[in-house]
Design an enzyme around this catalytic site. Structure first.
Site, short mmCIF file in Angstrom:
data_model
loop_
_atom_site.label_atom_id
_atom_site.label_comp_id
_atom_site.label_asym_id
_atom_site.label_seq_id
_atom_site.Cartn_x
_atom_site.Cartn_y
_atom_site.Cartn_z
N ARG A 274 -36.42 21.69 -47.07
CA ARG A 274 -35.36 22.53 -46.96
C ARG A 274 -35.93 24.10 -46.84
O ARG A 274 -35.31 24.62 -45.91
CB ARG A 274 -34.43 22.47 -48.22
CG ARG A 274 -33.54 21.29 -48.24
CD ARG A 274 -32.95 20.94 -49.78
NE ARG A 274 -32.13 22.08 -50.07
CZ ARG A 274 -32.08 22.10 -51.55
NH1 ARG A 274 -32.39 21.32 -52.44
NH2 ARG A 274 -31.30 23.44 -51.95
N LYS B 10 -27.15 31.90 -53.62
CA LYS B 10 -25.96 32.18 -52.86
C LYS B 10 -24.84 31.66 -53.63
O LYS B 10 -23.85 32.25 -53.56
CB LYS B 10 -26.16 31.58 -51.64
CG LYS B 10 -27.19 31.76 -50.60
CD LYS B 10 -27.25 31.20 -49.27
CE LYS B 10 -27.67 29.40 -49.61
NZ LYS B 10 -28.95 29.31 -50.03
N ARG C 198 -26.54 29.33 -40.40
CA ARG C 198 -27.81 28.94 -40.75
C ARG C 198 -28.73 28.79 -39.25
O ARG C 198 -30.06 28.51 -39.61
CB ARG C 198 -27.88 27.59 -41.49
CG ARG C 198 -28.16 27.65 -42.68
CD ARG C 198 -28.00 26.27 -43.17
NE ARG C 198 -28.49 26.01 -44.36
CZ ARG C 198 -28.03 25.79 -45.45
NH1 ARG C 198 -26.89 26.33 -45.91
NH2 ARG C 198 -28.60 25.33 -46.65
N ARG D 212 -31.74 22.79 -61.60
CA ARG D 212 -30.11 23.15 -61.46
C ARG D 212 -29.42 21.90 -61.82
O ARG D 212 -29.79 20.76 -61.63
CB ARG D 212 -30.15 23.39 -59.92
CG ARG D 212 -28.55 23.52 -59.79
CD ARG D 212 -28.26 24.20 -58.34
NE ARG D 212 -28.94 23.57 -57.32
CZ ARG D 212 -29.02 24.06 -56.02
NH1 ARG D 212 -28.38 25.05 -55.67
NH2 ARG D 212 -29.62 23.39 -55.00
N ARG E 258 -28.53 17.61 -57.93
CA ARG E 258 -28.33 17.17 -56.51
C ARG E 258 -29.34 16.33 -55.95
O ARG E 258 -30.46 16.69 -56.47
CB ARG E 258 -28.06 18.25 -55.82
CG ARG E 258 -26.85 18.86 -55.40
CD ARG E 258 -26.65 20.32 -54.77
NE ARG E 258 -27.55 20.45 -53.51
CZ ARG E 258 -27.45 21.63 -53.01
NH1 ARG E 258 -26.61 22.65 -53.30
NH2 ARG E 258 -28.20 21.98 -51.90
P1 AP5 Z 1 -27.62 28.70 -56.73
O1 AP5 Z 1 -26.73 29.71 -56.81
O2 AP5 Z 1 -27.20 27.18 -56.50
O3 AP5 Z 1 -28.44 28.59 -55.38
P2 AP5 Z 1 -27.86 28.52 -53.76
O4 AP5 Z 1 -28.49 29.81 -52.99
O5 AP5 Z 1 -26.47 28.21 -53.53
O6 AP5 Z 1 -28.94 27.29 -53.24
P3 AP5 Z 1 -28.50 25.84 -52.30
O7 AP5 Z 1 -29.51 24.70 -52.91
O8 AP5 Z 1 -27.10 25.57 -52.54
O9 AP5 Z 1 -28.76 26.48 -51.03
P4 AP5 Z 1 -28.95 25.33 -49.83
O10 AP5 Z 1 -28.80 26.48 -48.96
O11 AP5 Z 1 -30.34 24.72 -49.91
O12 AP5 Z 1 -27.83 24.26 -50.07
P5 AP5 Z 1 -26.31 24.04 -49.24
O13 AP5 Z 1 -25.58 23.44 -50.40
O14 AP5 Z 1 -26.03 25.44 -48.71
O15 AP5 Z 1 -28.94 28.47 -57.66
C1 AP5 Z 1 -30.06 27.78 -57.84
C2 AP5 Z 1 -30.34 27.57 -59.23
O16 AP5 Z 1 -30.83 28.85 -59.57
C3 AP5 Z 1 -29.29 27.26 -59.98
O17 AP5 Z 1 -29.61 26.44 -61.09
C4 AP5 Z 1 -28.91 28.64 -60.67
O18 AP5 Z 1 -28.38 28.70 -61.98
C5 AP5 Z 1 -30.37 29.42 -60.76
N1 AP5 Z 1 -30.13 30.72 -60.56
C6 AP5 Z 1 -29.26 31.40 -59.58
N2 AP5 Z 1 -29.51 32.63 -59.73
C7 AP5 Z 1 -30.45 33.16 -60.47
C8 AP5 Z 1 -31.21 34.11 -61.05
N3 AP5 Z 1 -30.88 35.46 -60.63
N4 AP5 Z 1 -32.04 34.10 -61.98
C9 AP5 Z 1 -32.48 32.68 -62.30
N5 AP5 Z 1 -31.93 31.69 -62.01
C10 AP5 Z 1 -30.86 31.86 -61.09
O19 AP5 Z 1 -26.74 22.96 -48.07
C11 AP5 Z 1 -27.12 21.81 -48.46
C12 AP5 Z 1 -27.52 20.68 -47.13
O20 AP5 Z 1 -26.48 20.82 -46.47
C13 AP5 Z 1 -28.54 21.66 -46.04
O21 AP5 Z 1 -29.84 21.11 -46.55
C14 AP5 Z 1 -28.07 20.99 -44.97
O22 AP5 Z 1 -28.51 19.62 -44.65
C15 AP5 Z 1 -26.66 20.87 -45.07
N6 AP5 Z 1 -26.08 22.24 -44.68
C16 AP5 Z 1 -24.97 23.21 -45.19
N7 AP5 Z 1 -24.80 24.20 -44.43
C17 AP5 Z 1 -25.40 24.00 -43.41
C18 AP5 Z 1 -25.17 24.71 -41.93
N8 AP5 Z 1 -24.53 25.96 -41.90
N9 AP5 Z 1 -26.01 24.08 -41.04
C19 AP5 Z 1 -26.54 23.05 -41.10
N10 AP5 Z 1 -26.67 22.16 -42.02
C20 AP5 Z 1 -26.16 22.68 -43.37
MG MG Z 2 -25.34 26.73 -53.14
#
Ligand code: AP5
Ligand code: MG
Ligand code: ZN
Length: 224
Positions: free
Chosen positions: A174, A15, A90, A131, A163
């Site tokens: 997660r 994402k 989410r 990552r 992270r």
């Molecule tokens: P990356 O692009 O970083 O993936 P992402 O989908 O952004 O993953 P996140 O881990 O950020 O998602 P998340 O939803 O768990 O975390 P968030 O910060 O939103 O890519 C991942 C890796 O893969 C990277 O190393 C990249 O280089 C690689 N990659 C990408 N594309 C690739 C490809 N095509 N091929 C190969 N490699 C690739 O949330 C964190 C926490 O915050 C949650 O757990 C929760 O506690 C809280 N939170 C956030 N939002 C909410 C909400 N709306 N409601 C409740 N709690 C929330």
């Molecule tokens: Mg992210």
């Protein structure tokens, strides 16, 4: 017309990677609720303190906290023409409150596109464990799939870090939260027939970032 794009997908689906580029392509601000929480955490704000325990356990932060924080952000000036959401909504409750708010947006309507990045669970753990993120500019790298040229960020020279919630045992939690609470939101959007109209695109996220990007662009352009 207000343009809102929602990036959905499992943790590590890509994402953030895609949202950074799409936001440039569309000229819309990239708003990631995870990044907003991490900013609050590093500044030691009361909101960050409330979110910390949930994040480190791989659980979702309670809806009320997320919704307040997000609505506060999207009411800023730079979001007037639209924005790109990453990691929100989410839960079905978050999706409902977003649509309710957009339904009340003054002006000539809202165009809402949901881009759902589909990636199998096995791939997710590998992506999260490799990552690396930049403290300076939030650039996203991967030790194997998109390594930086040196030790620091290619874009700004900033320090790279892992992270806290990318440890394998937290990633499993997660993923569980994703399947239980977030995956149903996609079906909920698909069945939505009210105002504003919602278009849902499924994008295969299990291929090269460049190919995923092209598919995302096709999907948002088709709708425009
Ligand atoms: P990356 O692009 O970083 O993936 P992402 O989908 O952004 O993953 P996140 O881990 O950020 O998602 P998340 O939803 O768990 O975390 P968030 O910060 O939103 O890519 C991942 C890796 O893969 C990277 O190393 C990249 O280089 C690689 N990659 C990408 N594309 C690739 C490809 N095509 N091929 C190969 N490699 C690739 O949330 C964190 C926490 O915050 C949650 O757990 C929760 O506690 C809280 N939170 C956030 N939002 C909410 C909400 N709306 N409601 C409740 N709690 C929330
Ligand atoms: Mg992210
Ligand atoms: Zn950087």
């Amino acid at each position: 017309m207000t343009r809102v794009v929602v990036m959905m997908g499992a943790p590590g689906a890509g994402k953030g990677t895609q949202a950074l580029r799409l936001s440039q392509e569309l000229g819309l601000p990239h708003i990631a609720t995870g990044d907003l929480f991490r900013e609050n955490l590093s500044k030691g704000t009361p909101l960050g303190e409330k979110a910390r325990g949930y994040m480190n356990a791989g659980q979702l932060v309670p809806d009320a906290l997320v919704i307040d924080m997000l609505f506060d952000r999207v009411s800023q000036d730079d979001c007037r023409e639209g924005y790109l959401l990453d990691g929100f909504p989410r839960t079905v409750a978050q999706a409902e409150s977003l649509l309710e708010r957009l339904g009340e947006t003054p002006g000539n309507g809202v165009n809402l596109t949901v881009v759902n990045l589909v990636v199998p669970d096995e791939v997710i753990v590998e992506r999260a464990s490799g990552r690396l993120l930049c403290r300076g500019c939030d650039a996203i790298y991967h030790r194997t799939f998109s390594p930086p040229e040196g030790e620091a960020c290619d874009a700004c020279g900033g320090e790279l870090y892992q992270r806290d919630d990318d440890r394998a045992e937290v990633v499993v939690e997660r993923l569980k939260a994703y399947h239980e609470q977030t995956e149903p939101v996609v079906a909920w959007f698909q069945s939505w027939s009210g105002e504003p109209a919602v278009t849902v695109c499924e994008v295969d996220g299990n291929r090269k970032p460049e190919e995923v990007f092209e598919a995302c662009v096709d999907c948002v352009k088709e709708v425009a």
